[in-house]
Design an enzyme around this catalytic site. Structure first.
Site, PDB file in Angstrom:
ATOM      1  N   GLY A   1       0.873  -1.266  -0.138  1.00 28.90           N
ATOM      2  CA  GLY A   1      -0.109  -0.059   0.044  1.00 28.90           C
ATOM      3  C   GLY A   1       0.705   1.145  -0.053  1.00 28.90           C
ATOM      4  O   GLY A   1       0.379   2.029  -0.235  1.00 28.90           O
ATOM      5  N   GLU A   2       2.039   1.284   0.422  1.00 31.73           N
ATOM      6  CA  GLU A   2       2.927   2.429   0.418  1.00 31.73           C
ATOM      7  C   GLU A   2       3.294   3.182  -0.758  1.00 31.73           C
ATOM      8  O   GLU A   2       3.660   2.172  -1.838  1.00 31.73           O
ATOM      9  CB  GLU A   2       4.158   1.854   1.178  1.00 31.73           C
ATOM     10  N   ALA A   3       2.965   4.336  -0.871  1.00 27.65           N
ATOM     11  CA  ALA A   3       3.147   4.906  -2.242  1.00 27.65           C
ATOM     12  C   ALA A   3       4.745   4.883  -2.866  1.00 27.65           C
ATOM     13  O   ALA A   3       4.910   4.634  -3.818  1.00 27.65           O
ATOM     14  CB  ALA A   3       3.191   6.456  -1.907  1.00 27.65           C
TER      15      ALA A   3
END
Ligand SMILES: *[C@@H]1O[C@H](CO)[C@@H](O)[C@H](O)[C@H]1NC(C)=O
Ligand SMILES: *[C@@H]1O[C@H](CO)[C@@H](O)[C@H](O)[C@H]1NC(C)=O
Ligand SMILES: *[C@@H]1O[C@H](CO)[C@@H](O)[C@H](O)[C@H]1NC(C)=O
Ligand SMILES: *[C@@H]1O[C@H](CO)[C@@H](O)[C@H](O)[C@H]1NC(C)=O
Length: 443
Positions: free
Chosen positions: A202-204
């Site tokens: 999920g982390e950009a």
């Protein structure tokens, strides 16, 4: 060149490298606005319509019940999977009862199975276990191969491992992407294959690294389709958003192929991509949505535009000194502001790179803070806004003065913005990229 890169470093994650400053202003920002507008709008529609993912006509108890049922279902599915695994293992053992050679083999298989289990719980430890037991060579190629085969591996765990920012993991990521064969696949087909091989974290920053690696590999396999890796990267996100727009039932406003084509004008280093190509990609997504492994209903659009913080604030104008109420969204090292919460289009984007934040007193408004460039009083902050007629223009602020409704909110905004600034996700990545770019041949 430095000037270009520092500007590009501002970008959400759609960064166009090796382009001159004019193209960045006239092409990159409008494209970003379009993507952002879409992403935020979709997210908003989903939130508005369902308050998360729960239908709004349920009572609190029913919601709770629904939550419980969902959780229970997940647990049951996990149990079932565990049982299946065990049955498979036992069946395997029964089959292999026999000669010493087979027993050795069995022992080995058992250890591999244990390694997989460990990997699914903690990817790093699992890999370490396999290496220590001579079941895997300690090279990025071998590990990549193991992940690519993915037998018995949880795709979320694969994504976590590939997403680590450790130098070695990044090498594994690249080796992993190299194993994908994209030659003669169109971008949608390639994305389908890629996004199915693991679950994007999920982390950009992780998404950014992985999609960048994807775009590089795609362009390497398909010379001449795109002017640059960045075009491929930008279009990939546009396609992921198109997937959500077309297939998420909460999004009522379904884009036509014409709109999709219009949205992607100018992204090929200033030029347009062939209409035929865009039409094909559109049709492909329309006919069959993207699947992602372990889909929990949170598709990538949602992940992509999950803000750090959002809320109403007052902002003092740059040229005309009036206070305007704006809906602010802090995400990916940028502050976006909107006139209404439901607007598709932000009124402005303030990239936070190189800015500082401080509390200030204002004679007219309480709870004020300011974004400014340290050690440089008169320099205009690089930012952009949309004029009433839709044109995107550069902002004209040497400071941004903002007033929060309460002291608590002020504190919280300052805290969040400080955190966003100090994370500075792009600068380091850019520096690393530049090194790489200058040491590898362009194609
Ligand atoms: C994979 O791991 C994730 C996160 O730990 C978990 O939510 C998911 O249920 C797992 N999937 C399977 C098939 O076990
Ligand atoms: C594509 O859309 C479908 C339906 O909304 C969703 O289940 C899926 O996760 C989406 N895929 C991606 C990659 O976002
Ligand atoms: C931001 O800071 C970096 C490092 O000091 C510098 O190289 C770059 O030019 C700055 N960017 C802007 C827009 O001032
Ligand atoms: C920015 O503001 C200054 C003075 O406040 C003005 O002279 C200048 O023309 C403005 N620039 C733009 C692009 O509006």
């Amino acid at each position: 060149m430095d000037e270009d890169d520092s500007y590009v470093a501002f970008a959400i994650r759609i960064r166009i490298f090796r382009v001159n400053f004019n193209i960045v202003l006239s092409v990159t920002l409008p494209v970003k606005l379009l993507l952002l507008r879409q992403g935020l709008y979709i997210r908003r529609m989903m939130l508005n319509d369902y308050g998360g993912k729960v239908p709004s006509d349920l009572t609190a108890e029913e919601r709770q019940e629904l939550e419980n049922i969902r959780r229970r279902k997940q647990e049951l599915l996990a149990d079932i999977q565990r049982l299946k695994d065990e049955i498979a293992e036992v069946a395997n053992e029964i089959e292999n009862l026999g000669s010493t050679e087979e027993r050795k083999n069995m022992q080995r298989n058992k250890q591999v199975a244990m390694g997989r289990k460990k990997f699914n719980m903690d990817p790093k430890k699992g890999i370490q276990f396999l290496i220590e037991n001579d079941l895997l060579k300690n090279t990025c190629e071998d590990i990549a191969q193991f992940l690519y085969k993915g037998e018995g591996l949880n795709k979320t765990a694969i994504g976590d491992y590939l997403g680590e920012r450790d130098e070695f993991n990044i090498q594994v990521l690249h080796a992993f992407v190299e194993l994908h064969e994209f030659t003669d696949l169109n971008l949608v087909q390639a994305l389908r294959q890629f996004l199915w091989s693991f679950r994007l974290p999920g982390e950009a920053q992780k998404i950014d690294r992985m999609m960048e690696a994807f775009a590089q590999r795609y362009c390497q396999c398909n010379h001449g389709v795109f002017q640059s890796t960045d075009t491929c990267y930008v279009l990939s996100f546009a396609i992921i958003m198109l997937n959500t727009s077309l297939h998420n039932p909460n999004v009522k406003d379904k884009p036509t192929v014409e709109r999709f084509i219009a949205m992607n004008r100018g992204i090929n280093d200033g030029g347009d991509l062939p209409e035929e190509l865009l039409r094909n990609l559109y049709e492909s997504i329309k006919n069959e949505p993207f699947k992602i492994p372990e889909d929990d209903g949170n598709d990538l659009t949602h992940t992509f535009f999950n803000p750090d913080r959002e809320g109403w604030l007052l902002k003092l104008g740059g040229r005309v000194k009036t206070w305007k109420r704006r809906w602010f969204i802090l995400t990916d090292n940028c502050l976006y502001y909107f006139e209404y919460t439901t607007d598709k289009e932000p009124r402005g984007i303030i990239p936070l790179e190189n800015l500082s934040i401080r509390e200030v007193e204002d004679s007219k408004k309480p709870n004020c803070f300011e974004l400014y460039i340290p050690d440089n009083k008169d320099q205009v902050i690089k930012a952009c806004k949309t004029e009433a007629d839709g044109r995107v223009v550069e902002g004209n602020h040497t400071v941004y003065r903002i007033s929060a409704p309460t002291p608590e909110e002020k504190e919280d905004w300052i805290k969040c913005i400080k955190a966003a600034i100090s994370r500075d996700p792009f600068y380091e990545m850019l520096a690393a990229r530049k090194k790489k770019v200058s040491s590898t041949k362009r194609h």
